[in-house]
Every structure is written in structure tokens, then in C-alpha cells.
Design a protein around this motif. Structure first.
Motif, PDB file in Angstrom:
ATOM      1  N   ILE A 147      10.958  13.081  -5.564  1.00 38.07           N
ATOM      2  CA  ILE A 147       9.909  13.148  -4.545  1.00 38.07           C
ATOM      3  C   ILE A 147      10.088  12.024  -3.518  1.00 38.07           C
ATOM      4  N   ARG A 148      10.582  10.854  -3.967  1.00 36.91           N
ATOM      5  CA  ARG A 148      10.842   9.759  -3.017  1.00 36.91           C
ATOM      6  C   ARG A 148      12.041  10.102  -2.130  1.00 36.91           C
ATOM      7  N   GLN A 149      13.056  10.702  -2.740  1.00 36.45           N
ATOM      8  CA  GLN A 149      14.208  11.131  -1.937  1.00 36.45           C
ATOM      9  C   GLN A 149      13.777  12.121  -0.866  1.00 36.45           C
ATOM     10  N   LEU A 150      12.953  13.077  -1.269  1.00 43.71           N
ATOM     11  CA  LEU A 150      12.462  14.101  -0.353  1.00 43.71           C
ATOM     12  C   LEU A 150      11.708  13.449   0.810  1.00 43.71           C
TER      13      LEU A 150
ATOM     14  N   GLU B  52       4.842  19.399   0.031  1.00 42.79           N
ATOM     15  CA  GLU B  52       3.994  19.485   1.226  1.00 42.79           C
ATOM     16  C   GLU B  52       3.464  18.106   1.615  1.00 42.79           C
ATOM     17  N   MET B  53       2.985  17.350   0.622  1.00 40.63           N
ATOM     18  CA  MET B  53       2.390  16.050   0.931  1.00 40.63           C
ATOM     19  C   MET B  53       3.461  15.031   1.341  1.00 40.63           C
ATOM     20  N   ALA B  54       4.659  15.158   0.773  1.00 35.10           N
ATOM     21  CA  ALA B  54       5.752  14.264   1.181  1.00 35.10           C
ATOM     22  C   ALA B  54       6.063  14.467   2.666  1.00 35.10           C
ATOM     23  N   GLU B  55       6.062  15.732   3.087  1.00 35.47           N
ATOM     24  CA  GLU B  55       6.338  16.053   4.500  1.00 35.47           C
ATOM     25  C   GLU B  55       5.225  15.525   5.411  1.00 35.47           C
ATOM     26  N   LEU B  56       3.969  15.759   4.996  1.00 33.50           N
ATOM     27  CA  LEU B  56       2.839  15.354   5.836  1.00 33.50           C
ATOM     28  C   LEU B  56       2.703  13.840   5.903  1.00 33.50           C
ATOM     29  N   LEU B  57       2.974  13.178   4.790  1.00 38.38           N
ATOM     30  CA  LEU B  57       2.900  11.716   4.764  1.00 38.38           C
ATOM     31  C   LEU B  57       3.928  11.107   5.721  1.00 38.38           C
ATOM     32  N   ALA B  58       5.152  11.646   5.677  1.00 36.56           N
ATOM     33  CA  ALA B  58       6.212  11.152   6.573  1.00 36.56           C
ATOM     34  C   ALA B  58       5.878  11.445   8.033  1.00 36.56           C
ATOM     35  N   PHE B  59       5.395  12.671   8.288  1.00 38.08           N
ATOM     36  CA  PHE B  59       5.148  13.122   9.664  1.00 38.08           C
ATOM     37  C   PHE B  59       3.918  12.451  10.289  1.00 38.08           C
ATOM     38  N   ASN B  60       2.824  12.403   9.525  1.00 41.60           N
ATOM     39  CA  ASN B  60       1.562  11.910  10.085  1.00 41.60           C
ATOM     40  C   ASN B  60       1.452  10.399  10.119  1.00 41.60           C
ATOM     41  N   LEU B  61       2.153   9.731   9.200  1.00 36.55           N
ATOM     42  CA  LEU B  61       1.906   8.296   9.063  1.00 36.55           C
ATOM     43  C   LEU B  61       3.153   7.418   8.976  1.00 36.55           C
ATOM     44  N   LEU B  62       4.028   7.708   8.010  1.00 38.73           N
ATOM     45  CA  LEU B  62       5.114   6.769   7.722  1.00 38.73           C
ATOM     46  C   LEU B  62       6.070   6.551   8.894  1.00 38.73           C
ATOM     47  N   GLN B  63       6.298   7.591   9.696  1.00 41.28           N
ATOM     48  CA  GLN B  63       7.262   7.437  10.803  1.00 41.28           C
ATOM     49  C   GLN B  63       6.796   6.377  11.824  1.00 41.28           C
TER      50      GLN B  63
ATOM     51  N   LEU C  99       0.829  -1.206   0.000  1.00 38.91           N
ATOM     52  CA  LEU C  99       0.000   0.000   0.000  1.00 38.91           C
ATOM     53  C   LEU C  99       0.868   1.263   0.000  1.00 38.91           C
ATOM     54  N   VAL C 100       1.997   1.212   0.699  1.00 37.90           N
ATOM     55  CA  VAL C 100       2.925   2.355   0.689  1.00 37.90           C
ATOM     56  C   VAL C 100       3.343   2.655  -0.753  1.00 37.90           C
ATOM     57  N   ASP C 101       3.666   1.598  -1.514  1.00 31.74           N
ATOM     58  CA  ASP C 101       4.073   1.784  -2.911  1.00 31.74           C
ATOM     59  C   ASP C 101       2.965   2.417  -3.747  1.00 31.74           C
ATOM     60  N   VAL C 102       1.731   1.955  -3.508  1.00 31.65           N
ATOM     61  CA  VAL C 102       0.580   2.507  -4.237  1.00 31.65           C
ATOM     62  C   VAL C 102       0.432   3.995  -3.921  1.00 31.65           C
ATOM     63  N   TRP C 103       0.554   4.334  -2.641  1.00 33.67           N
ATOM     64  CA  TRP C 103       0.428   5.752  -2.242  1.00 33.67           C
ATOM     65  C   TRP C 103       1.560   6.588  -2.818  1.00 33.67           C
ATOM     66  N   MET C 104       2.767   6.046  -2.829  1.00 33.69           N
ATOM     67  CA  MET C 104       3.914   6.814  -3.340  1.00 33.69           C
ATOM     68  C   MET C 104       3.758   7.150  -4.822  1.00 33.69           C
ATOM     69  N   GLU C 105       3.052   6.290  -5.553  1.00 31.65           N
ATOM     70  CA  GLU C 105       2.822   6.553  -6.980  1.00 31.65           C
ATOM     71  C   GLU C 105       2.012   7.840  -7.180  1.00 31.65           C
ATOM     72  N   ARG C 106       1.206   8.201  -6.185  1.00 23.77           N
ATOM     73  CA  ARG C 106       0.337   9.382  -6.311  1.00 23.77           C
ATOM     74  C   ARG C 106       0.924  10.619  -5.621  1.00 23.77           C
TER      75      ARG C 106
ATOM     76  N   ALA D   8      12.991   4.504   4.287  1.00 24.20           N
ATOM     77  CA  ALA D   8      13.724   5.775   4.214  1.00 24.20           C
ATOM     78  C   ALA D   8      15.070   5.611   3.513  1.00 24.20           C
ATOM     79  N   TYR D   9      15.826   4.566   3.877  1.00 22.80           N
ATOM     80  CA  TYR D   9      17.151   4.370   3.258  1.00 22.80           C
ATOM     81  C   TYR D   9      17.013   4.032   1.773  1.00 22.80           C
ATOM     82  N   ARG D  10      15.970   3.277   1.438  1.00 19.91           N
ATOM     83  CA  ARG D  10      15.770   2.939   0.025  1.00 19.91           C
ATOM     84  C   ARG D  10      15.418   4.199  -0.774  1.00 19.91           C
ATOM     85  N   TRP D  11      14.563   5.031  -0.197  1.00 14.72           N
ATOM     86  CA  TRP D  11      14.100   6.206  -0.939  1.00 14.72           C
ATOM     87  C   TRP D  11      15.171   7.277  -1.114  1.00 14.72           C
ATOM     88  N   ILE D  12      16.022   7.489  -0.105  1.00 16.19           N
ATOM     89  CA  ILE D  12      17.029   8.555  -0.289  1.00 16.19           C
ATOM     90  C   ILE D  12      18.010   8.195  -1.403  1.00 16.19           C
TER      91      ILE D  12
END
Length: 204
Positions: free
Chosen positions: A130-133, A100-111, A88-95, A120-124
Motif C-alpha cells: 500500500i505504501r508502494q502504491l 482508492e484512499m492511497a490515490e486520493l491521499l496522494a492527489f488531494n494532499l501529499l503532492q 503525522l504522515v506516518d500516523v496516517w499511513m498506518e491507517r 515517494a522515493y522511500r515508499w516505492i
């Protein structure tokens, strides 16, 4: 989509019209924050709405599918972290489209996901900006919560930061720099390692 979720979604979308902030919406557009629809609803209002609806997996999934800023913010707030799997994370990342949404997604949910560090290590190290961010935002949150990386993690992180800071993407460089500050906040040893790895970049 079941009838109940459909009704809730309709109700939510109608309520955005009442909370609309045209000035905020226009200001975001001018700064290049582009969504198909953006009502400019302030975050505290969306947090209030999220508290009223509570955690709701089915509703969060449908909200995220909407190309509407407020729907996606709400989705990050009401998705139960324990039900968010890697697929599901992959599906969400596609959109994922905006900083702003990258920050909110990380802060509100992914952490809060058990597998957040590996994401996180894979994305950076991803080719997608946008995945790096999102990866840097996520790592910064994990470091702030005193989650210490292992030696391999430290080396991967600092190598990637150096590459990012040598690049030209300003939002990405900003995210990487903030992430380094969170990393240094883990303690004097980590700060010393960061200073050594990033020597000559005039950062710390």
C-alpha cells in the motif's frame, strides 16, 4: 477532542446518511474495496462538503481516525498541507487500507507537501504494497507537475519500477506503469532513459 470538533464530526457523520448511495457502496464492496463503513457518497459531494468546512487541521485529524470511507476522503481534502509534518504522515499511513484512499491521499494532499519527493522515493522501495502504491501515485503527480528528479532519483525510480513490473501485484504494476508514463511526459530525454532502462519489457 474539543467540543466544537466533536459537534462538527457528529454533524458530518449524520449528513453521510442523507447522501448515501447504496449501489455505489455495494459495487465498491464487490470490487474488494473494504472499509468498516462505506456510504458510497460520490466524490463531488464530498468535495462540496470540504469547501463548506474549509481547511481545518483539528477536524481532519479526527476524521482520519474514523474507519469510514467518507470521513477519510474529507480528511484528505480539508487538511492544510503546510501543517502536515512527517510524523503525522506516518500516523496516517498506518491507517491506509485501500487503493482508492492511497490515490486520493496522494492527489488531494501529499503532492503539496515540501517533502513529497523524499516520501515517494522511500515508499516505492518499501516492503508494504500500500505504501508502494501511494508512492507511485505521488510520484506520478509530481512528474505531471513537471518536478524533475535528479540523476540518483531517476536511477532509483527506474530500478524500482522494473522490480515492480516483474512482480505479480496487478494494482501495483498498473500504478508503476502510469507513473512511467508521467515520467516520460517530462520530455524526450526522460523517455529515452526510461526506454533504455525498461528495454525488453514491451511497455513503451
Amino acid at each position: 477532542m474539543d467540543e466544537q470538533i466533536h459537534e462538527k464530526l457528529k454533524e458530518i457523520k449524520q449528513s453521510f446518511r442523507l447522501l448515501m448511495n447504496g449501489v455505489a457502496s455495494q459495487s465498491m464492496r464487490q470490487k474488494g474495496v473494504s472499509y468498516k463503513i462505506n456510504w458510497g457518497v460520490p466524490l463531488p459531494e464530498l468535495q462540496k462538503m470540504a469547501a463548506e468546512y474549509g481547511k481545518d487541521y483539528g477536524l481532519a485529524v479526527e476524521l482520519w481516525k474514523e474507519d469510514i470511507r467518507e470521513c477519510q476522503v474529507l480528511a484528505t481534502l480539508i487538511m492544510p498541507a503546510e501543517k502536515m509534518d512527517a510524523e503525522l504522515v506516518d500516523v496516517w499511513m498506518e491507517r491506509l487500507r485501500t487503493q482508492e484512499m492511497a490515490e486520493l491521499l496522494a492527489f488531494n494532499l501529499l503532492q503539496y507537501l515540501d517533502f513529497a519527493p523524499s516520501l515517494a522515493y522511500r515508499w516505492i522501495a518499501s516492503a508494504s504494497a500500500i505504501r508502494q502504491l501511494c508512492g507511485y501515485q505521488l510520484l506520478a503527480r509530481l512528474f505531471a507537475r513537471k518536478l524533475e528528479p535528479n540523476e540518483r532519483g531517476v536511477n532509483e525510480f527506474l530500478d524500482q519500477v522494473r522490480t515492480t513490473l516483474e512482480g505479480r501485484d496487478l494494482p501495483l504494476k498498473h500504478a508503476a506503469y502510469n507513473c512511467v508514463l508521467s515520467f516520460c511526459g517530462l520530455g524526450a530525454d526522460y523517455e529515452a532513459v526510461a526506454r533504455k532502462a525498461l528495454a525488453g519489457m514491451d511497455l513503451l
